[in-house]
Design a protein around this motif. Structure first.
Motif, PDB file in Angstrom:
ATOM      1  N   CYS A 133      53.350   9.932  77.802  1.00  0.00           N
ATOM      2  CA  CYS A 133      53.938   9.832  76.464  1.00  0.00           C
ATOM      3  C   CYS A 133      54.701   8.527  76.252  1.00  0.00           C
ATOM      4  O   CYS A 133      54.894   8.097  75.103  1.00  0.00           O
ATOM      5  N   VAL A 134      55.154   7.937  77.347  1.00  0.00           N
ATOM      6  CA  VAL A 134      56.068   6.797  77.258  1.00  0.00           C
ATOM      7  C   VAL A 134      55.529   5.662  76.395  1.00  0.00           C
ATOM      8  O   VAL A 134      56.240   5.150  75.506  1.00  0.00           O
ATOM      9  N   PRO A 135      54.268   5.231  76.562  1.00  0.00           N
ATOM     10  CA  PRO A 135      53.776   4.092  75.757  1.00  0.00           C
ATOM     11  C   PRO A 135      53.637   4.396  74.273  1.00  0.00           C
ATOM     12  O   PRO A 135      53.550   3.476  73.452  1.00  0.00           O
ATOM     13  N   PHE A 136      53.607   5.686  73.903  1.00  0.00           N
ATOM     14  CA  PHE A 136      53.341   6.057  72.514  1.00  0.00           C
ATOM     15  C   PHE A 136      54.575   6.599  71.795  1.00  0.00           C
ATOM     16  O   PHE A 136      54.466   7.167  70.712  1.00  0.00           O
ATOM     17  N   ASN A 137      55.754   6.410  72.429  1.00  0.00           N
ATOM     18  CA  ASN A 137      56.971   6.935  71.825  1.00  0.00           C
ATOM     19  C   ASN A 137      58.132   5.978  72.081  1.00  0.00           C
ATOM     20  O   ASN A 137      59.132   6.342  72.698  1.00  0.00           O
ATOM     21  N   LYS A 138      58.000   4.785  71.581  1.00  0.00           N
ATOM     22  CA  LYS A 138      59.026   3.762  71.792  1.00  0.00           C
ATOM     23  C   LYS A 138      60.358   4.151  71.159  1.00  0.00           C
ATOM     24  O   LYS A 138      61.431   3.750  71.623  1.00  0.00           O
ATOM     25  N   GLU A 139      60.314   4.950  70.102  1.00  0.00           N
ATOM     26  CA  GLU A 139      61.537   5.352  69.405  1.00  0.00           C
ATOM     27  C   GLU A 139      62.194   6.566  70.067  1.00  0.00           C
ATOM     28  O   GLU A 139      63.259   7.003  69.625  1.00  0.00           O
ATOM     29  N   LEU A 140      61.571   7.137  71.099  1.00  0.00           N
ATOM     30  CA  LEU A 140      62.102   8.290  71.834  1.00  0.00           C
ATOM     31  C   LEU A 140      62.350   9.496  70.937  1.00  0.00           C
ATOM     32  O   LEU A 140      63.303  10.257  71.124  1.00  0.00           O
ATOM     33  N   ILE A 141      61.487   9.694  69.964  1.00  0.00           N
ATOM     34  CA  ILE A 141      61.626  10.819  69.038  1.00  0.00           C
ATOM     35  C   ILE A 141      61.033  12.082  69.661  1.00  0.00           C
ATOM     36  O   ILE A 141      59.979  12.049  70.284  1.00  0.00           O
ATOM     37  N   TYR A 142      61.737  13.205  69.477  1.00  0.00           N
ATOM     38  CA  TYR A 142      61.214  14.529  69.836  1.00  0.00           C
ATOM     39  C   TYR A 142      60.862  15.183  68.501  1.00  0.00           C
ATOM     40  O   TYR A 142      61.731  15.738  67.820  1.00  0.00           O
ATOM     41  N   PRO A 143      59.587  15.121  68.078  1.00  0.00           N
ATOM     42  CA  PRO A 143      59.205  15.587  66.738  1.00  0.00           C
ATOM     43  C   PRO A 143      59.565  17.053  66.490  1.00  0.00           C
ATOM     44  O   PRO A 143      59.682  17.856  67.422  1.00  0.00           O
ATOM     45  N   LEU A 144      59.743  17.408  65.211  1.00  0.00           N
ATOM     46  CA  LEU A 144      60.071  18.760  64.809  1.00  0.00           C
ATOM     47  C   LEU A 144      58.807  19.525  64.409  1.00  0.00           C
ATOM     48  O   LEU A 144      57.834  18.937  63.931  1.00  0.00           O
ATOM     49  N   TYR A 145      58.870  20.837  64.558  1.00  0.00           N
ATOM     50  CA  TYR A 145      57.718  21.686  64.253  1.00  0.00           C
ATOM     51  C   TYR A 145      57.326  21.585  62.781  1.00  0.00           C
ATOM     52  O   TYR A 145      56.129  21.484  62.445  1.00  0.00           O
ATOM     53  N   ASP A 185      57.451  19.223  60.845  1.00  0.00           N
ATOM     54  CA  ASP A 185      56.810  17.953  60.518  1.00  0.00           C
ATOM     55  C   ASP A 185      55.349  17.905  60.961  1.00  0.00           C
ATOM     56  O   ASP A 185      54.616  16.998  60.544  1.00  0.00           O
ATOM     57  N   VAL A 186      54.961  18.863  61.804  1.00  0.00           N
ATOM     58  CA  VAL A 186      53.588  18.815  62.338  1.00  0.00           C
ATOM     59  C   VAL A 186      52.798  20.090  62.050  1.00  0.00           C
ATOM     60  O   VAL A 186      51.579  20.115  62.253  1.00  0.00           O
ATOM     61  N   LYS A 187      53.447  21.151  61.561  1.00  0.00           N
ATOM     62  CA  LYS A 187      52.786  22.450  61.477  1.00  0.00           C
ATOM     63  C   LYS A 187      51.575  22.445  60.546  1.00  0.00           C
ATOM     64  O   LYS A 187      50.597  23.167  60.774  1.00  0.00           O
ATOM     65  N   SER A 188      51.615  21.637  59.517  1.00  0.00           N
ATOM     66  CA  SER A 188      50.483  21.597  58.581  1.00  0.00           C
ATOM     67  C   SER A 188      49.261  20.933  59.185  1.00  0.00           C
ATOM     68  O   SER A 188      48.151  21.066  58.650  1.00  0.00           O
ATOM     69  N   ASN A 227      59.703  25.965  69.816  1.00  0.00           N
ATOM     70  CA  ASN A 227      60.826  25.856  68.883  1.00  0.00           C
ATOM     71  C   ASN A 227      60.311  25.541  67.480  1.00  0.00           C
ATOM     72  O   ASN A 227      59.867  24.427  67.208  1.00  0.00           O
ATOM     73  N   GLN A 228      60.412  26.524  66.596  1.00  0.00           N
ATOM     74  CA  GLN A 228      59.931  26.339  65.224  1.00  0.00           C
ATOM     75  C   GLN A 228      61.064  26.283  64.206  1.00  0.00           C
ATOM     76  O   GLN A 228      60.820  26.259  62.998  1.00  0.00           O
ATOM     77  N   HIS A 229      62.306  26.238  64.673  1.00  0.00           N
ATOM     78  CA  HIS A 229      63.425  26.437  63.751  1.00  0.00           C
ATOM     79  C   HIS A 229      64.386  25.254  63.654  1.00  0.00           C
ATOM     80  O   HIS A 229      65.219  25.238  62.748  1.00  0.00           O
ATOM     81  N   ASP A 230      64.309  24.291  64.553  1.00  0.00           N
ATOM     82  CA  ASP A 230      65.236  23.155  64.460  1.00  0.00           C
ATOM     83  C   ASP A 230      64.953  22.342  63.200  1.00  0.00           C
ATOM     84  O   ASP A 230      63.800  22.062  62.858  1.00  0.00           O
ATOM     85  N   ASN A 231      66.026  21.930  62.532  1.00  0.00           N
ATOM     86  CA  ASN A 231      65.894  21.083  61.334  1.00  0.00           C
ATOM     87  C   ASN A 231      66.403  19.670  61.577  1.00  0.00           C
ATOM     88  O   ASN A 231      66.143  18.767  60.787  1.00  0.00           O
ATOM     89  N   GLN A 232      67.146  19.488  62.667  1.00  0.00           N
ATOM     90  CA  GLN A 232      67.749  18.185  62.946  1.00  0.00           C
ATOM     91  C   GLN A 232      66.870  17.416  63.927  1.00  0.00           C
ATOM     92  O   GLN A 232      66.484  17.939  64.969  1.00  0.00           O
ATOM     93  N   LEU A 233      66.546  16.195  63.574  1.00  0.00           N
ATOM     94  CA  LEU A 233      65.686  15.370  64.421  1.00  0.00           C
ATOM     95  C   LEU A 233      66.343  15.127  65.769  1.00  0.00           C
ATOM     96  O   LEU A 233      67.531  14.812  65.855  1.00  0.00           O
ATOM     97  N   LYS A 234      65.563  15.301  66.840  1.00  0.00           N
ATOM     98  CA  LYS A 234      66.081  15.128  68.196  1.00  0.00           C
ATOM     99  C   LYS A 234      65.469  13.883  68.830  1.00  0.00           C
ATOM    100  O   LYS A 234      64.394  13.421  68.439  1.00  0.00           O
ATOM    101  N   TYR A 235      66.186  13.380  69.829  1.00  0.00           N
ATOM    102  CA  TYR A 235      65.714  12.205  70.557  1.00  0.00           C
ATOM    103  C   TYR A 235      65.759  12.479  72.052  1.00  0.00           C
ATOM    104  O   TYR A 235      66.590  13.262  72.551  1.00  0.00           O
ATOM    105  N   LEU A 236      64.870  11.802  72.762  1.00  0.00           N
ATOM    106  CA  LEU A 236      64.838  11.911  74.217  1.00  0.00           C
ATOM    107  C   LEU A 236      65.867  10.976  74.832  1.00  0.00           C
ATOM    108  O   LEU A 236      66.311  10.004  74.201  1.00  0.00           O
TER     109      LEU A 236
END
Length: 526
Positions: free
Chosen positions: A374-386, A388-391, A506-515
Motif C-alpha cells: 500500500c505504501v507507494p499508493f498512499n502518500k497522504e497516509l489516508i485511511y479511507p472511510l466506508y 466514501d467507497v460503498k457505492s 467499520n461502516q460507521h466512522d464519519n471522521q477521516l483517519k490517517y495512518l
C-alpha cells in the motif's frame, strides 16, 4: 496489547493454568508449547473482555530433585532456584503474560497443602497402611502390576519398566498414608462424561484406568525422601509429590480463603501434556471431590513435540533448546510456528529446516507484504472511510467484507477448543484473498491515471486492505502480540479498539483517519 481498559463481563475470573513444571532439568520446547497454548488462550479471553487469572510455575519437591541437587553438590533450594529461574526466563523471553508464577517451595503453598491434607484426613479419606508396589522415580508415580513390563536395559539386564513411559520402576515396601481413591470410580466416570477432556481421543484410556483404580499411596517415608512437605502431625512421612504439586492450583486461587476462592475457583481449564493426564483427570478430581471442592471444568491435553519425527532424547542428541531457537529467530516467529504447527490431538513435528520457509511465506509475505504494497499508493497516509467507497463495491469486494465480518466468529470457534492452527488458517485465507484483490485492482497502473474513477478505485482498495489488516491483526494478537501491536499502531488503531467486538468492518466512522507515518518493513524475512 494493553489490558488495563478491559470492561469485565463476569465477577468470576476465568482461571487457566499450565502444569507447574518439574525442575529436575532445564526447560525444553515442549514446556514452551504448553505455556504458549495457555498464553494464547488467556489473551483470546482478554480480547473478548474477560477477566483472566493465568498461572504457571515450577514443581520443586520430590526424590528426583533431592537426587539431582546432591549430584550437583547444591542445597535442594539452591538447585530449585537455579532451574526455576530458567523456566521463568524462558516464559518472559517468549512473551508469556502469566498473572501468577507459583513455586511449591513458597510458604503460601505449604500452608495450602497442609490445610488440604487435614481436610482430606478429617473427612476420612486418608488412612495409614503398609504399602507394597512398583514406583517410578522418574515419573514420581505408583504403578499396578499390569502397568509394568520386563525389558532388557542397555547392558542386557532384565529390568521392570513402566509400560506407559518406559522408565525403570522399583519395588517399594513401606508404611504409608493411603488415599481412598477406589471409592471415586463412579463419580470420576460421571465427571469425565461431561466433555471435560479436550480433545476426546484421550477419554477412553482414562475410563480403562478408572475401572482398575486402587487406593493410592500419598506419602513416602522421610528416611527415603526428605525434600518435601511433612505430613501434619507425623514428620516421619513426606506428602506425595503429586498431591503436593496439584494443590498449586488451589494455592493460586487463594485457598483456603473462601472469599478469594469464590473469585476464581473452580479452575476453567488446566493445560497439560498427555504424559500427566492421569494425575490431572483422575487423581486431582478425586482429591477435590473428597475435599468438598469442585473439580476443573476442562482439561486440555496435548501431544508431544518430535524432532524430524523422532522423540527428543539426550542420547540421540536431538533435544531442542528453546533459548537457542529464540536467539536465532524472533519471539513472534517462534510463537507463531509452534501454535501454527501444533495440533493438540496428536504429536507434533519440529523441522527446523522448514522453519524459516514457513514463517516467511505467511508472516513476511502474506501479511507483511500486504501492508508494504500500500505504501507507494498512499502518500497522504489516508485511511479511507466506508461511506466514501460503498457505492463502488463490487461482488468481489462484498465477498471479502463478508469474510472479514465472519472471521472473528470462525476464530472463536477454533480458539475456544485450542485449535489455534485452524484459526490461523482462516486468517491466512482472508489475507490471501485480500492479496488476490490487489492483483485484480492493479494499482500500479491506476496510479498513473488522472481519472477520478481510478483514484476512487485506489481509495476503495486501500480501505479493503487496511480493514483486512486491522481485523486480522486483532484476531492474530494471541499468537503474535508484538507484530500485531506494531501493525495496529501503524494503522492508528486506538488501544481501546483492539477487542473482539472491534473485529468487524467499520461502516460507521464519519471522521477521516490517517495512518502513522511509519514505512519500515513490518516483518523482515528470516
Amino acid at each position: 496489547m494493553k489490558f488495563s481498559t478491559l470492561r469485565l463481563i463476569s465477577s468470576k475470573n476465568f482461571y487457566i493454568s499450565t502444569p507447574i513444571f518439574y525442575v529436575n532439568s532445564q526447560p525444553h520446547i515442549g514446556h514452551l508449547y504448553t505455556a504458549l497454548l495457555a498464553d494464547a488462550f488467556s489473551r483470546w479471553k482478554q480480547i473478548k473482555k474477560e477477566s483472566v487469572v493465568f498461572s504457571t510455575g515450577t514443581d520443586e519437591h520430590g526424590y528426583k530433585i533431592q537426587k539431582k541437587a546432591a549430584q550437583e553438590n547444591l542445597k535442594c533450594l539452591n538447585f530449585c532456584d537455579k532451574i526455576s529461574s530458567q523456566f521463568k526466563s524462558l516464559f518472559d523471553r517468549s512473551n508469556i503474560k502469566y498473572s501468577d508464577y507459583i513455586r511449591t517451595t513458597q510458604s503460601r503453598h505449604k500452608t495450602a497443602v497442609i490445610k488440604f491434607w487435614k481436610t482430606l484426613d478429617s473427612k476420612g479419606f486418608i488412612y495409614k497402611s503398609s504399602y507394597s508396589g512398583w514406583y517410578s522415580v522418574n515419573d514420581e508415580c505408583f504403578l499396578r502390576n499390569d502397568e509394568v513390563e520386563e525389558k532388557l536395559d542397555s547392558n542386557g539386564n532384565k529390568v521392570k519398566v513402566s509400560m506407559e513411559s518406559g522408565h525403570v520402576v522399583e519395588f517399594t515396601s513401606e508404611s504409608n498414608y493411603m488415599f481412598r481413591l477406589s471409592e471415586f470410580k463412579s463419580r470420576l466416570r460421571n465427571y469425565l462424561s461431561n466433555e471435560v477432556i479436550i480433545p476426546k481421543i484421550y477419554l477412553e484410556n482414562l475410563y480403562n484406568q478408572i475401572d482398575n483404580l486402587e487406593d493410592l499411596s500419598v506419602s513416602r517415608e522421610s528416611s527415603r525422601l526428605f525434600w518435601g512437605i511433612p505430613v501434619p502431625s507425623d514428620e516421619s512421612q513426606i506428602i506425595y509429590v503429586w498431591l503436593d504439586a496439584l494443590v498449586n492450583y488451589l494455592t493460586v486461587a487463594g485457598y483456603p480463603d473462601k472469599n478469594k476462592m469464590a473469585e476464581t475457583w473452580p479452575a476453567d481449564v488446566h493445560v497439560i501434556g498427555k504424559d500427566i493426564l492421569r494425575f490431572h483427570a483422575i487423581y486431582w478430581p478425586a482429591f477435590l471431590m473428597a475435599a468438598g471442592l469442585s473439580p476443573p471444568k476442562k482439561i486440555l491435553c496435548h501431544g508431544h513435540w518430535l524432532v524430524d519425527n523422532r522423540k527428543m532424547s539426550k542420547s540421540i542428541g536431538n533435544v531442542v533448546d528453546p533459548f537457542q531457537i529464540l536467539q536465532k529467530y524472533n519471539t513472534d516467529a517462534v510463537r507463531y510456528y509452534l501454535l501454527r504447527e501444533g495440533v493438540p490431538g496428536s504429536d507434533c513435528n519440529l523441522n527446523l529446516e522448514n522453519f524459516s520457509k514457513f514463517i516467511n511465506v505467511e508472516l513476511a509475505n502474506t501479511l507483511g507484504n500486504l501492508y508494504q504494497r500500500c505504501v507507494p499508493f498512499n502518500k497522504e497516509l489516508i485511511y479511507p472511510l466506508y461511506q466514501d467507497v460503498k457505492s463502488e463495491l463490487t461482488h468481489s469486494d462484498i465477498h471479502l467484507i463478508d469474510g472479514l465480518n465472519n472471521l472473528r466468529h470462525k476464530c472463536d470457534e477454533h480458539f475456544e477448543v485450542f485449535n489455534f492452527y485452524l484459526g490461523i488458517q482462516e486468517i491466512m485465507s482472508i489475507l490471501r484473498l485480500t492479496n488476490s484483490l490487489v492483483q485484480e485492482y492493479k494499482p500500479w497502473e491506476l496510479v498513473k491515471s488522472q481519472k477520478e474513477s481510478d483514484k476512487k478505485r485506489i481509495r476503495k482498495m486501500l480501505f479493503l486492505i487496511y480493514e483486512s489488516l486491522r481485523i486480522s491483526a486483532i484476531v492474530l494478537q494471541p499468537m503474535v502480540p508484538d507484530l500485531c501491536q506494531d501493525l495496529l499502531e501503524r494503522l492508528n488503531v486506538n488501544t481501546d479498539h483492539r477487542f473482539f467486538d472491534d473485529a468487524i468492518v467499520n461502516q460507521h466512522d464519519n471522521q477521516l483517519k490517517y495512518l502513522k507515518n511509519k514505512t519500515t518493513v513490518l516483518f523482515r524475512r528470516l
